[in-house]
Enzyme design. Structure first.
Site, mmCIF file in Angstrom:
data_model
loop_
_atom_site.group_PDB
_atom_site.id
_atom_site.type_symbol
_atom_site.label_atom_id
_atom_site.label_comp_id
_atom_site.label_asym_id
_atom_site.label_seq_id
_atom_site.Cartn_x
_atom_site.Cartn_y
_atom_site.Cartn_z
ATOM 1 N N HIS A 249 0.218 8.351 -13.846
ATOM 2 C CA HIS A 249 1.405 7.581 -14.250
ATOM 3 C C HIS A 249 1.303 6.838 -15.580
ATOM 4 O O HIS A 249 1.308 5.614 -15.624
ATOM 5 C CB HIS A 249 1.858 6.637 -13.139
ATOM 6 N N ASN A 293 4.146 -0.162 -9.967
ATOM 7 C CA ASN A 293 3.003 -0.331 -10.888
ATOM 8 C C ASN A 293 2.523 1.023 -11.382
ATOM 9 O O ASN A 293 2.260 1.885 -10.555
ATOM 10 C CB ASN A 293 1.819 -0.996 -10.185
ATOM 11 N N ASP A 320 4.514 9.737 -7.576
ATOM 12 C CA ASP A 320 3.971 8.477 -7.041
ATOM 13 C C ASP A 320 4.784 8.031 -5.815
ATOM 14 O O ASP A 320 5.090 6.851 -5.642
ATOM 15 C CB ASP A 320 3.946 7.383 -8.113
HETATM 16 ZN ZN LIG Z 1 0.111 6.106 -7.029
#
Ligand SMILES: [Zn+2]
Length: 459
Positions: A249, A293, A320
Site C-alpha cells: 500500500h 493506514n 487491503d
Molecule cells: Zn493490510
C-alpha cells in the site's frame, strides 16, 4: 480434440502476450490449448463470451481475514466477495489474533479451515513479530509452503496495542536481521507496512491534545514523509541484505520517487498500491468509514499513483480488504477501527477509473492484478496467465456493463463499502477457478470448499 470446457467467442487478454480473439480449452482444471477457432473441438461444456474479454483470474495480494475472530466465516463470505470481483486467488496476511507471538503451529489447521470454506484458491503471507518466529522461517517455507513474510514498521511500541499486537519485537535491528536471513534464502520475499510510527505517535499526541477531529486530521498526523522515510529505510536494509522487498500500500508521490530510485539501481523491489489511494482524497466525505493506514492523501498523490500505474513503476494493486462492520467505525476518529472491505470493487474501480477514464490498457490491468502478483509471490505460471499447463482460472469481463455499488450485492460480511453509490463501468461477469464457474452474472455459482491452498514453495 476433446476438452471438458471450451471458453469461446471472447477476446483473450494475456499479460505480455497481447489482446486477441481466441478460444481456450480446459481439461481437468488446466489449460490444454489456445485455439483460433472452435472448429473441430468437442467440449462437454462451452462458455460463450461474446463481447467480453477473458483475463487470467485476478490474484488479490492483500487481504486480512479473521480480525473479528471470525476466520472460518471470513473464508466463506470474503472469498465469495472476492469471486464477485473476478478474483481467483487470494493471499491473506495471516497472523494469530489470539496469540500474536505464537510459533504458528496452527498453520495446518488454518489451511484446512480455508480449504473447507473457501470458494477460491489461496496462499498466505505470514506476519513475523518475534525473534523466535524469525528462527522458524525455514520451517514455514519448507513445511507450510509459505514464502512471503510481513513486517510492520507501524504498529510497534505503544501503537501495537491498537490492533492487539502484544509482544511485537519489531524495530530496525529486528527488520535488518530478518531481511538478512531472508536474503540468504531462495524464493522468498519480505513485505512491509512502511510508516514511521514514532513520528506519527508524537503528532497524534499533539493533535489529540488540540482537540482535533475528522478524517483529514487522521491524514495529517501521518504526513507523506513518514511513509517515504520508512520506505527509504526498509529499501536500504533490503538492498544491503539482498532481500527482495514488497512495499505494500504505497500512497505518496515521495515514496514513489524513493522506489523509482531503487528500481533504477536494479534493486528487487515491488510496489503495491490500493484502489482507494487511486480514487479517494483525505477530504472524502465518509468520515470514520474511510479511516485507513496509511491514510488517504491529496489529489497530487492520486495523480502520481496513476502515473505509476501507467509507467510500470507500480507493480501490483491489492485491496487491503478488512471486512469490518459500521459499528467498528463508531466514535471519534481516534476510536474507530482502521480499514474497510475492497476485494469485490477492486477490479471494477481499475476498469472504470483506469481503463475507461484514464485510458490505461486492459493488458496493463491484467499485468498489475494477475501476472505481477503471481510472479512476485511464486504462483506463476500456475496462476497469473493463460497458457498451456496453467490453472484454468479466468475472469470474464464486460467492459460496457455499468453498475451502481451497493454493499449488499458484494457478498462481504461487511455492511458498507467506501464506493457505495458510485456507478462503475466494467465488471466481471464470470469467475472460473480451475475450470469450475464460481461466480456468474453477479451470483455465486460455486461451492464452499472448492478453494485449494497453493503452497508457494512448490509451484
Ligand atoms: Zn493490510
Amino acid at each position: 480434440m476433446e476438452v471438458d470446457l471450451l471458453i469461446e467467442n471472447g477476446k483473450l487478454v494475456i499479460p505480455k502476450g497481447g489482446v486477441f480473439p481466441a478460444c481456450v480449452g480446459v481439461v481437468d482444471g488446466r489449460v490444454v490449448g489456445i485455439f483460433d477457432s472452435p472448429d473441430g473441438i468437442s467440449a462437454r461444456q462451452r462458455i460463450d463470451c461474446k463481447g467480453c474479454h477473458v483475463l487470467p483470474g485476478i490474484v488479490e495480494p492483500h487481504v486480512h481475514y479473521g480480525y473479528r475472530g471470525n476466520l472460518k466465516g471470513n473464508f466463506g463470505t470474503e472469498t465469495a466477495s472476492a469471486a464477485l470481483g473476478g478474483i481467483t486467488t487470494v493471499i491473506p496476511f495471516y497472523r494469530d489474533i489470539l496469540n500474536p507471538t505464537s510459533l504458528y503451529e496452527d498453520i495446518p489447521r488454518v489451511r484446512a479451515l480455508g480449504e473447507e470454506n473457501s470458494y477460491i484458491d489461496f496462499s498466505f503471507h505470514l506476519l513475523l513479530i518475534t525473534r523466535n518466529q524469525l528462527k522458524n522461517m525455514t520451517k514455514y517455507v519448507k513445511e507450510f509452503g509459505i514464502t512471503s513474510f510481513k513486517f510492520y514498521m507501524a504498529y510497534k511500541g505503544k501503537d501495537s496495542q491498537s490492533i492487539g499486537l502484544t509482544g511485537n519485537e519489531t524495530d530496525d535491528g529486528f527488520l535488518f536481521d530478518a531481511f538478512s536471513a531472508l536474503g540468504r534464502m531462495q524464493g522468498v520475499v519480505a513485505c512491509v507496512h512502511a510508516e514511521n510510527i514514532e513520528v506519527i505517535l508524537s503528532l497524534v499526541d499533539k493533535y489529540q491534545g488540540e482537540g482535533r477531529q475528522g478524517l483529514r486530521t487522521w491524514s495529517e498526523c501521518r504526513p507523506n514523509f513518514t511513509e517515504a522515510e520508512s520506505v527509504h529505510r526498509a529499501a536500504t536494509f533490503a538492498d544491503v541484505a539482498g532481500c527482495p522487498l514488497y512495499v505494500a500500500h504505497v500512497t505518496t508521490k515521495e515514496s514513489l520517487e524513493e522506489l523509482r530510485l531503487c528500481k533504477s539501481r536494479r534493486q528487487k523491489i515491488y510496489v503495491e498500491t490500493c484502489p482507494h489511494y487511486l480514487t479517494l482524497n483525505k477530504d472524502y466525505p465518509l468520515g470514520n468509514i474511510a479511516k485507513v493506514n496509511p491514510p488517504l492523501r491529496s489529489e497530487e498523490d492520486i495523480a502520481a499513483l496513476w502515473r505509476g500505474i501507467t509507467s510500470g513503476l507500480v507493480d501490483t494493486v491489492g485491496s487491503d480488504h478488512c471486512p469490518f462492520l459500521k459499528e467498528d467505525k463508531e466514535g471519534t476518529i481516534w476510536d474507530a477501527k482502521t480499514g474497510f472491505p475492497g476485494s469485490a470493487t477492486m477490479l471494477p474501480v481499475l476498469l472504470s477509473e483506469g481503463v475507461h477514464k484514464r485510458k490505461v490498457a486492459l493488458e496493463r490491468v491484467a499485468e498489475l492484478m494477475s501476472y505481477n502478483p503471481a510472479r512476485i509471490f511464486n504462483l506463476f505460471p500456475r496462476k497469473g496467465t493463460i497458457q498451456i499447463g496453467s490453472d484454468a482460472d479466468f475472469c470474464i469481463v464486460d467492459l460496457e456493463m455499468s453498475k451502481r455499488v451497493n454493499h449488499e450485492m458484494l457478498f462481504s460480511c461487511s455492511d458498507f463499502s467506501v464506493y457505495e453509490g458510485w456507478t462503475l463501468k466494467g465488471w466481471p461477469v464470470m469467475t472460473i477457478v480451475r475450470g469450475k464457474t464460481v461466480m456468474k452474472d453477479g451470483k455465486i455459482a460455486g461451492l464452499q470448499g472448492h478453494g485449494r491452498f497453493i503452497g508457494t514453495n512448490q509451484v
